[in-house]
Design an enzyme around this catalytic site. Structure first.
Site, short mmCIF file in Angstrom:
data_model
loop_
_atom_site.label_atom_id
_atom_site.label_comp_id
_atom_site.label_asym_id
_atom_site.label_seq_id
_atom_site.Cartn_x
_atom_site.Cartn_y
_atom_site.Cartn_z
N HIS A 265 101.05 -10.03 44.58
CA HIS A 265 99.66 -10.21 44.17
C HIS A 265 99.27 -8.92 43.42
O HIS A 265 98.50 -8.10 43.91
CB HIS A 265 98.79 -10.42 45.41
CG HIS A 265 97.45 -11.02 45.12
ND1 HIS A 265 96.99 -11.29 43.85
CD2 HIS A 265 96.44 -11.40 45.96
CE1 HIS A 265 95.78 -11.81 43.92
NE2 HIS A 265 95.43 -11.90 45.18
N GLN B 113 95.65 -7.77 42.91
CA GLN B 113 95.07 -7.27 44.15
C GLN B 113 95.50 -5.82 44.39
O GLN B 113 94.67 -4.96 44.72
CB GLN B 113 95.53 -8.17 45.31
CG GLN B 113 94.94 -7.80 46.65
CD GLN B 113 93.47 -8.12 46.74
OE1 GLN B 113 93.07 -9.24 46.48
NE2 GLN B 113 92.66 -7.15 47.13
N1 CP Z 1 92.00 -11.77 47.50
C1 CP Z 1 92.12 -12.91 46.81
O1 CP Z 1 93.01 -13.11 45.99
O2 CP Z 1 91.14 -13.81 47.10
P1 CP Z 1 91.12 -15.34 46.61
O3 CP Z 1 92.27 -16.03 47.29
O4 CP Z 1 89.81 -15.87 47.07
O5 CP Z 1 91.28 -15.38 45.14
N1 NVA Z 2 98.55 -13.53 51.77
C1 NVA Z 2 97.44 -14.38 51.40
C2 NVA Z 2 96.57 -13.69 50.40
C3 NVA Z 2 95.38 -14.46 49.95
C4 NVA Z 2 94.58 -13.73 48.92
C5 NVA Z 2 97.97 -15.70 50.87
O1 NVA Z 2 98.96 -15.69 50.13
O2 NVA Z 2 97.41 -16.74 51.22
#
Ligand code: CP
Ligand code: NVA
Length: 359
Positions: free
Chosen positions: A160, A163
């Site tokens: 991610h 993030q």
């Molecule tokens: N932290 C994040 O990616 O949040 P969402 O899943 O709401 O986009």
């Molecule tokens: N680890 C989580 C992050 C969500 C923003 C997922 O992948 O669902």
């Protein structure tokens, strides 16, 4: 040494990872962002400077941002749910003068109705960039391989990166300002209370953890990753981080021991059951039960820190399951910076879009 994790080995697509990591923000022009190893410390510090400028512009209702991406169109393809990522990309694109089209892909995985290659080859004819949230890192890498326009990873099973950038920007905003200009000159990263910033990640060694690890060590921070046995970060990602740490003055420890949380400027956690793991929920809630972030754990993290820091900060990418991985008193405490992280998603991504789509 990292404990054995339950991740399948990661094999990066050699075609999309052929270019060396971007050394400057200018080098990001026209490129994909699939994982943070595609960036370097000087590039991320430049990105933070631009994000800071764009954030100030937003607060001051200025118009610096407005024309950066004039007449550009990006598509947001989401195989999974989202609040923060979708809204920050849509709002951010608008602030930069671009249009964003949201495509709900939750009913069908990429590659089912038509091949990912054909998907990419169509999208590149109409759009300037693709932002995609996918189940599989391999799928987004395949899309990036075939689409001639830049592809930005908005979360996959493994990473991610947007993030991770917002998270470190949120820590960076709390750096020692008096010593920063000298550090900028020598490309040193940043310090907190005169020392190397220390972040503890407690919970599942997942996508968010991987990108946080990359970002932290790349910027010269120390990160302690504390997970239950078999739920640690992927060994290949730990190895990447050890390499990044060596180059950038960072450090990493991976352990199952909660006692390792002592003396950290920030404690980070994420959900124990990520999107796509609902069938493992019962098992995971049991395995992770001891790893909840509560007031006691936050006090341990704060011990040994200079009083001026005001106690360990609590971080979470959100959405959180209150009362599961974190207690209400911790997430609602003045030391919680979770909404600052959410706010910075937009500014970090705006800087990224501005660099990737620079005219
Ligand atoms: N932290 C994040 O990616 O949040 P969402 O899943 O709401 O986009
Ligand atoms: N680890 C989580 C992050 C969500 C923003 C997922 O992948 O669902």
């Amino acid at each position: 040494m990292p404990q054995i994790s339950n991740h399948a080995p990661y094999s990066a697509n050699p075609i999309v990872h052929a270019l060396p990591a971007a050394r400057t923000l200018a080098e990001l022009r026209g490129r994909d962002l699939l994982t943070l190893t595609q960036l370097t410390k000087p590039c991320v510090l430049e990105l933070f400077a631009l994000a800071t400028r764009l954030k100030r512009d937003r607060v001051e209702r200025g118009d610096y941002a407005r024309r950066l991406l004039d007449n550009r169109t990006i598509i947001l393809i989401f195989e999974k749910a989202s609040l923060r990522t979708r809204i920050t990309f849509e709002t951010g694109a608008g602030l930069l003068g671009a249009r964003a089209i949201y495509m709900d892909h939750s009913q069908q995985r990429l590659g089912v109705r038509e091949s990912i290659k054909d998907y990419g080859k169509n999208l590149e004819r109409w759009l300037d960039a693709i932002v995609a949230r996918v189940y599989s890192q391999a799928a987004i890498e395949e899309l990036a391989e075939h689409a001639a326009v830049p592809v930005i990873n908005a979360l996959s099973d493994r990473f991610h990166p947007c993030q991770g950038l917002a998270d470190l920007l949120t820590v960076y905003e709390r750096r020692d300002l008096e010593t920063q200009s000298r550090k900028d000159e020598v490309g040193e990263g940043f310090a907190i209370g005169g020392e190397q910033p220390r972040i503890a990640y407690v919970g599942d060694g997942n996508n968010v953890c991987h990108s946080l690890m990359h970002a932290a060590v790349m910027l010269g921070c120390h990160i302690t990753v504390i997970t239950p046995k078999n739920y640690g970060p992927e060994a290949g990602v730990v190895a990447e981080c050890e390499g990044l740490a060596k180059t950038n003055g960072g450090s990493i420890e991976v352990t199952t021991k909660l006692a390792a949380v002592e003396r950290h400027h920030a404690v980070y956690t994420d959900v124990w059951v990520s999107m796509g793991q609902a069938d493992e929920e019962g098992k995971r809630l049991k395995v992770f039960a001891d790893y909840q972030i509560d007031g006691d754990l936050m006090s341990k993290a704060s011990s040994g820190l200079p009083a001026s820091w005001g106690g360990a900060k609590f971080m979470h990418c959100l959405p959180a399951r209150r009362g599961v991985e974190v207690t209400d008193d911790v997430i609602d405490a003045p030391t919680s910076i979770v909404y600052d992280q959410a706010e910075n998603r937009m500014h970090a991504q705006n800087a990224l879009m501005a660099a990737i789509l620079a005219k």
